[in-house]
Design a protein around this motif. Sequence first.
Motif, short mmCIF file in Angstrom:
data_model
loop_
_atom_site.label_atom_id
_atom_site.label_comp_id
_atom_site.label_asym_id
_atom_site.label_seq_id
_atom_site.Cartn_x
_atom_site.Cartn_y
_atom_site.Cartn_z
N UNK A 142 43.48 26.04 0.96
CA UNK A 142 43.86 27.33 0.39
C UNK A 142 42.66 28.00 -0.28
N UNK A 143 41.81 27.18 -0.92
CA UNK A 143 40.61 27.73 -1.56
C UNK A 143 39.67 28.33 -0.53
N UNK A 144 39.55 27.70 0.64
CA UNK A 144 38.72 28.24 1.70
C UNK A 144 39.25 29.61 2.12
N UNK A 145 40.56 29.71 2.29
CA UNK A 145 41.15 30.99 2.69
C UNK A 145 40.97 32.04 1.60
N UNK A 146 41.18 31.64 0.33
CA UNK A 146 41.01 32.59 -0.77
C UNK A 146 39.56 33.03 -0.90
N UNK A 147 38.62 32.08 -0.73
CA UNK A 147 37.20 32.43 -0.76
C UNK A 147 36.86 33.38 0.38
N UNK A 148 37.44 33.12 1.55
CA UNK A 148 37.21 34.01 2.68
C UNK A 148 37.76 35.41 2.41
N UNK A 149 38.86 35.48 1.65
CA UNK A 149 39.41 36.80 1.32
C UNK A 149 38.44 37.59 0.47
N UNK A 267 40.66 40.18 9.09
CA UNK A 267 40.31 38.89 8.50
C UNK A 267 40.89 38.76 7.10
N UNK A 268 40.83 39.83 6.31
CA UNK A 268 41.37 39.78 4.95
C UNK A 268 42.88 39.55 4.96
N UNK A 269 43.59 40.30 5.78
CA UNK A 269 45.05 40.13 5.85
C UNK A 269 45.40 38.71 6.27
N UNK A 270 44.66 38.19 7.24
CA UNK A 270 44.94 36.84 7.70
C UNK A 270 44.57 35.80 6.65
N UNK A 271 43.48 36.01 5.92
CA UNK A 271 43.08 35.04 4.90
C UNK A 271 44.11 35.00 3.77
N UNK A 272 44.66 36.15 3.40
CA UNK A 272 45.71 36.16 2.37
C UNK A 272 46.95 35.42 2.86
N UNK A 273 47.28 35.61 4.13
CA UNK A 273 48.43 34.89 4.69
C UNK A 273 48.18 33.39 4.70
N UNK A 274 46.98 32.97 5.10
CA UNK A 274 46.67 31.55 5.18
C UNK A 274 46.55 30.91 3.81
N UNK A 275 46.15 31.69 2.80
CA UNK A 275 46.12 31.15 1.44
C UNK A 275 47.53 30.88 0.93
N UNK A 276 48.49 31.63 1.43
CA UNK A 276 49.89 31.42 1.03
C UNK A 276 50.59 30.44 1.96
N UNK A 277 50.30 30.48 3.25
CA UNK A 277 50.94 29.62 4.24
C UNK A 277 49.89 28.93 5.10
N UNK A 278 49.20 27.93 4.57
CA UNK A 278 48.14 27.26 5.36
C UNK A 278 48.73 26.49 6.53
#
Length: 409
Positions: A142-149, A267-278
């Motif tokens: 989740x941190x990877x996704x949040x960092x990517x956001x 990429x941002x929309x997807x990273x937010x989704x993956x931070x919530x639903x990895x």
Amino acid sequence: MSASPVLLLRHQRPFVAFWFARVFTASGFQMLTVAIGWHLYQLTGNVLDLGLVGLVEFAPRVLFMLHTGHVADRYDRRRVAALCQTLQGLIALGLAVGSATDNVSRELIFLLAFLLGATRSFEMPATQALLPNLVPAALFPRAVAASASATQSATIVAPAIGGFLYAFGSLWVYGPTVALYAIACLLTLSLKVRPQVMQAGRASLDSLLAGVRFIRSRPDVLGAISLDLFAVLLGGATALLPVFAKDILFTGPMGLGLLRSAPAVGALLMSLWLARFPFERKVGRTMFTAVGVFGVATIAFGLSTSFWFSLAVLVVLGAADMISMVIRSAFVQLQTPDEMRGRVSAVNGLFIGASNQLGEFESGLTAHWFGTVPAVVLGGAGTLLVTGLWIKLFPTLARRDRLHQPPVA
């Protein structure tokens, strides 16, 4: 703890400074990239020069690959990253002074592009290896996704701002970039992280090559990293965006900024989704599917003559790339012991750099040979070909079900 990226930032205080540092340093780089590309194309009008800039930025990754990982494992990663951000700010300052005195030449841009590539070569492994020391292993995907956001948020806003400011003159872009890097440096130095496992002993060829040997001994890790290398190497078309903006879609520097921002929106929309639903299951199949979608979107962009359709396709392209990036990054970092993360990240950074900067050179060269549109279409088809080939070469990666594995000692 909630999987929401907002709650992740709230409860992991060291991650807050890291997140904003990524925003500012990514914003600085994106604004520099837009300005340098447009500035160079205005100076020379040569599409091959756009590809050469990518090659010049990539060269330091090859020259310093073994040393960048060793530095990240042997020295304080915060100080290494902060020093690199400071040097990038000085590069932006050099371009600002050159623009103010009307002394920016093709040769100066290539020289500063090389220095920019060198500093980013040292910053990337230090930053990537720093993240696992900020959050628990259970929260790392989740941190990877949040960092990517954070990075993608900057990539959305900064190119558009850079294109808008460039309409008033290049100095209006280079000047604020200096301030962005200064803020990123201060935030990086303020980070409080868990103690880093330092590499013992003096630097040697054996220790420098340890990251290469580690990746070669893990077929799934090698497959994940090399898939990104060859897929984006062939399918990347960002170096040609000034040509599409000016000669195909008939827009100006503001349109170029929007085109640069569009992949980051997806990429941002997807990273937010993956931070919530990895992703927890069928991660191998998901990663390969995402790379395939990336290739299809690249072909669609190459064939498009509509500005708005091109923006929409680039959004899809960015979302697909984010899925692949999050799965690959979390997988590689979680499978690497802390004392080797710098060297493994350096090798990973070389592959990423090859897929981006060397991919820009490949795009410029093929566009010079075959034309802009055929070059992009052929690149997207090459990405699809690589995806199918890698499924055959790395079957265990394609069948991989779960992302989480204990780190290998």
